[in-house]
Design a protein around this motif. Structure first.
Motif, PDB file in Angstrom:
ATOM      1  N   ALA A  33      -5.088  -1.701  -6.631  1.00 24.23           N
ATOM      2  CA  ALA A  33      -5.577  -0.507  -7.089  1.00 24.23           C
ATOM      3  C   ALA A  33      -4.324   0.416  -7.402  1.00 24.23           C
ATOM      4  CB  ALA A  33      -6.362   0.361  -6.189  1.00 24.23           C
ATOM      5  N   ILE A  34      -3.295   0.581  -6.484  1.00 23.03           N
ATOM      6  CA  ILE A  34      -2.187   1.160  -6.907  1.00 23.03           C
ATOM      7  C   ILE A  34      -1.356   0.552  -8.116  1.00 23.03           C
ATOM      8  CG2 ILE A  34       0.325   1.652  -5.938  1.00 23.03           C
ATOM      9  CD1 ILE A  34      -1.203   2.002  -3.303  1.00 23.03           C
ATOM     10  N   LYS A  35      -1.449  -0.707  -8.513  1.00 24.33           N
ATOM     11  CA  LYS A  35      -0.755  -1.418  -9.434  1.00 24.33           C
ATOM     12  C   LYS A  35      -1.442  -1.246 -10.607  1.00 24.33           C
ATOM     13  CE  LYS A  35       0.954  -5.412  -6.843  1.00 24.33           C
ATOM     14  NZ  LYS A  35       0.526  -6.925  -6.707  1.00 24.33           N
ATOM     15  N   LEU A  36      -2.874  -0.990 -10.434  1.00 20.84           N
ATOM     16  CA  LEU A  36      -3.589  -0.582 -11.741  1.00 20.84           C
ATOM     17  C   LEU A  36      -3.470   0.974 -12.105  1.00 20.84           C
ATOM     18  CD1 LEU A  36      -5.904  -0.916 -13.735  1.00 20.84           C
ATOM     19  CD2 LEU A  36      -7.668  -0.733 -12.199  1.00 20.84           C
ATOM     20  N   GLY A  37      -3.113   1.463 -10.993  1.00 18.52           N
ATOM     21  CA  GLY A  37      -3.007   3.220 -11.309  1.00 18.52           C
ATOM     22  C   GLY A  37      -1.671   3.195 -12.069  1.00 18.52           C
ATOM     23  N   ALA A  38      -0.543   2.623 -11.544  1.00 20.33           N
ATOM     24  CA  ALA A  38       0.650   2.734 -12.197  1.00 20.33           C
ATOM     25  C   ALA A  38       0.859   2.273 -13.531  1.00 20.33           C
ATOM     26  CB  ALA A  38       1.600   1.918 -11.437  1.00 20.33           C
ATOM     27  N   LYS A  39      -0.070   0.994 -14.081  1.00 19.08           N
ATOM     28  CA  LYS A  39      -0.059   0.552 -15.077  1.00 19.08           C
ATOM     29  C   LYS A  39      -0.809   1.510 -16.064  1.00 19.08           C
ATOM     30  CE  LYS A  39      -3.016  -2.840 -17.538  1.00 19.08           C
ATOM     31  NZ  LYS A  39      -3.999  -3.934 -17.577  1.00 19.08           N
ATOM     32  N   SER A  40      -1.819   2.269 -15.404  1.00 18.38           N
ATOM     33  CA  SER A  40      -2.657   3.213 -16.437  1.00 18.38           C
ATOM     34  C   SER A  40      -1.883   4.425 -16.776  1.00 18.38           C
ATOM     35  CB  SER A  40      -3.802   3.766 -15.478  1.00 18.38           C
ATOM     36  OG  SER A  40      -4.758   2.619 -15.239  1.00 18.38           O
ATOM     37  N   LEU A  41      -0.812   4.648 -15.848  1.00 20.70           N
ATOM     38  CA  LEU A  41      -0.006   5.964 -16.128  1.00 20.70           C
ATOM     39  C   LEU A  41       1.064   5.599 -16.958  1.00 20.70           C
ATOM     40  CD1 LEU A  41       0.250   7.302 -12.553  1.00 20.70           C
ATOM     41  CD2 LEU A  41      -0.846   8.350 -14.526  1.00 20.70           C
ATOM     42  N   VAL A  56       2.338   8.595  -4.591  1.00 23.14           N
ATOM     43  CA  VAL A  56       0.829   8.058  -4.257  1.00 23.14           C
ATOM     44  C   VAL A  56       0.292   8.609  -3.017  1.00 23.14           C
ATOM     45  CG1 VAL A  56      -0.179   5.932  -4.192  1.00 23.14           C
ATOM     46  CG2 VAL A  56       1.719   6.071  -5.734  1.00 23.14           C
ATOM     47  N   GLY A  57      -1.045   8.945  -3.111  1.00 23.27           N
ATOM     48  CA  GLY A  57      -1.739   9.299  -2.153  1.00 23.27           C
ATOM     49  C   GLY A  57      -3.251   8.632  -2.381  1.00 23.27           C
ATOM     50  N   TYR A  58      -4.017   8.369  -1.171  1.00 21.24           N
ATOM     51  CA  TYR A  58      -5.282   7.735  -1.376  1.00 21.24           C
ATOM     52  C   TYR A  58      -6.039   8.287  -0.070  1.00 21.24           C
ATOM     53  CZ  TYR A  58      -3.001   4.767   2.364  1.00 21.24           C
ATOM     54  OH  TYR A  58      -2.307   4.422   3.385  1.00 21.24           O
ATOM     55  N   LEU A  59      -7.422   8.123  -0.229  1.00 19.67           N
ATOM     56  CA  LEU A  59      -8.248   8.428   0.948  1.00 19.67           C
ATOM     57  C   LEU A  59      -8.452   7.283   1.738  1.00 19.67           C
ATOM     58  CD1 LEU A  59     -10.959  10.708  -0.717  1.00 19.67           C
ATOM     59  CD2 LEU A  59      -9.262  11.409   0.800  1.00 19.67           C
ATOM     60  N   ALA A  60      -8.099   7.262   2.848  1.00 21.62           N
ATOM     61  CA  ALA A  60      -8.294   6.128   4.052  1.00 21.62           C
ATOM     62  C   ALA A  60      -9.710   6.377   4.582  1.00 21.62           C
ATOM     63  CB  ALA A  60      -7.167   6.025   4.974  1.00 21.62           C
ATOM     64  N   LYS A  61     -10.569   5.497   4.732  1.00 26.16           N
ATOM     65  CA  LYS A  61     -11.877   5.598   5.442  1.00 26.16           C
ATOM     66  C   LYS A  61     -11.569   5.214   6.738  1.00 26.16           C
ATOM     67  CE  LYS A  61     -15.000   4.436   1.786  1.00 26.16           C
ATOM     68  NZ  LYS A  61     -15.959   3.799   1.213  1.00 26.16           N
ATOM     69  N   SER A  62     -12.054   5.890   7.952  1.00 26.35           N
ATOM     70  CA  SER A  62     -11.850   5.656   9.288  1.00 26.35           C
ATOM     71  C   SER A  62     -13.345   5.665   9.647  1.00 26.35           C
ATOM     72  CB  SER A  62     -11.230   6.643  10.179  1.00 26.35           C
ATOM     73  OG  SER A  62     -11.869   7.728  10.066  1.00 26.35           O
ATOM     74  N   SER A  63     -13.840   5.515  10.841  1.00 30.35           N
ATOM     75  CA  SER A  63     -15.237   5.370  11.531  1.00 30.35           C
ATOM     76  C   SER A  63     -15.880   6.811  11.303  1.00 30.35           C
ATOM     77  CB  SER A  63     -15.173   4.740  12.781  1.00 30.35           C
ATOM     78  OG  SER A  63     -14.609   5.583  13.657  1.00 30.35           O
ATOM     79  N   LYS A  64     -15.075   7.818  11.510  1.00 34.63           N
ATOM     80  CA  LYS A  64     -15.508   9.108  11.572  1.00 34.63           C
ATOM     81  C   LYS A  64     -15.378  10.069  10.056  1.00 34.63           C
ATOM     82  CE  LYS A  64     -14.668   9.827  16.457  1.00 34.63           C
ATOM     83  NZ  LYS A  64     -14.261  10.393  17.428  1.00 34.63           N
ATOM     84  N   ARG A  65     -14.356   9.954   9.350  1.00 32.32           N
ATOM     85  CA  ARG A  65     -14.050  10.529   8.070  1.00 32.32           C
ATOM     86  C   ARG A  65     -13.263   9.837   7.506  1.00 32.32           C
ATOM     87  NH1 ARG A  65     -10.200  15.177   8.938  1.00 32.32           N
ATOM     88  NH2 ARG A  65      -8.902  14.655  10.683  1.00 32.32           N
ATOM     89  N   ARG A  66     -12.933  10.555   6.122  1.00 28.03           N
ATOM     90  CA  ARG A  66     -12.003  10.263   5.118  1.00 28.03           C
ATOM     91  C   ARG A  66     -10.736  10.989   5.539  1.00 28.03           C
ATOM     92  NH1 ARG A  66     -14.733  10.502  -0.596  1.00 28.03           N
ATOM     93  NH2 ARG A  66     -15.354  12.314   0.509  1.00 28.03           N
ATOM     94  N   CYS A  67      -9.488  10.428   5.233  1.00 31.80           N
ATOM     95  CA  CYS A  67      -8.451  11.110   5.403  1.00 31.80           C
ATOM     96  C   CYS A  67      -7.315  10.985   4.464  1.00 31.80           C
ATOM     97  CB  CYS A  67      -7.781  10.668   6.819  1.00 31.80           C
ATOM     98  SG  CYS A  67      -6.300  11.122   7.182  1.00 31.80           S
ATOM     99  N   SER A  78       7.476  -1.818  -2.103  1.00 36.61           N
ATOM    100  CA  SER A  78       7.136  -3.178  -1.683  1.00 36.61           C
ATOM    101  C   SER A  78       5.661  -3.693  -2.555  1.00 36.61           C
ATOM    102  CB  SER A  78       6.815  -3.255  -0.370  1.00 36.61           C
ATOM    103  OG  SER A  78       5.434  -2.909   0.228  1.00 36.61           O
ATOM    104  N   ILE A  79       5.192  -2.827  -3.051  1.00 31.57           N
ATOM    105  CA  ILE A  79       3.895  -3.080  -3.969  1.00 31.57           C
ATOM    106  C   ILE A  79       4.270  -3.176  -5.426  1.00 31.57           C
ATOM    107  CG2 ILE A  79       1.629  -2.283  -4.407  1.00 31.57           C
ATOM    108  CD1 ILE A  79       1.585  -0.660  -1.784  1.00 31.57           C
ATOM    109  N   LEU A  80       5.012  -2.298  -5.849  1.00 32.47           N
ATOM    110  CA  LEU A  80       5.198  -2.235  -7.327  1.00 32.47           C
ATOM    111  C   LEU A  80       6.766  -3.161  -7.766  1.00 32.47           C
ATOM    112  CD1 LEU A  80       4.397   1.378  -8.132  1.00 32.47           C
ATOM    113  CD2 LEU A  80       2.952  -0.648  -8.531  1.00 32.47           C
ATOM    114  N   PRO A  81       6.849  -3.599  -8.794  1.00 29.69           N
ATOM    115  CA  PRO A  81       8.171  -4.384  -9.049  1.00 29.69           C
ATOM    116  C   PRO A  81       8.806  -3.201  -9.477  1.00 29.69           C
ATOM    117  CG  PRO A  81       6.568  -4.513 -11.130  1.00 29.69           C
ATOM    118  CD  PRO A  81       5.522  -3.884  -9.740  1.00 29.69           C
ATOM    119  N   SER A  82      10.171  -3.412  -9.128  1.00 31.67           N
ATOM    120  CA  SER A  82      11.392  -2.393  -9.359  1.00 31.67           C
ATOM    121  C   SER A  82      11.919  -2.750 -10.779  1.00 31.67           C
ATOM    122  CB  SER A  82      12.179  -2.480  -8.429  1.00 31.67           C
ATOM    123  OG  SER A  82      12.671  -3.956  -8.299  1.00 31.67           O
TER     124      SER A  82
END
Length: 82
Positions: A33-41, A56-67, A78-82
């Protein structure tokens, strides 16, 4: 309003959303998803955006709520090529 799958805000939002609509698939992992977002930008003509120019920020799901979590530059590098 609660958005599902992805959300686009700001300048060029329509163009970015069109790119996402073409390539997004349900169940996409965080790294892909991060690679796709960077490609889209990426400008239509020009180089991909550098890790240093992205925040980059994202919503992480936990058992009680999103954070909201902000990704560190090292992790993003480490995710995107340099």
């Amino acid at each position: 309003m609660d958005e599902h799958q992805y959300s686009v805000l700001g300048g060029n939002a329509e163009e970015i959303e069109n790119t996402l609509e073409e390539s997004f698939s349900e169940g996409l992992g965080l790294n892909d998803a991060i690679k796709l977002g960077a490609k889209s930008l990426k400008p239509a003509e020009g180089d991909a955006l550098s890790v240093e120019s992205l925040e980059v920020g994202y919503l992480a799901k936990s058992s009680k709520r999103r954070c909201f979590k902000r990704m560190k530059k090292e992790e993003l590098g480490s995710i995107l090529p340099s």
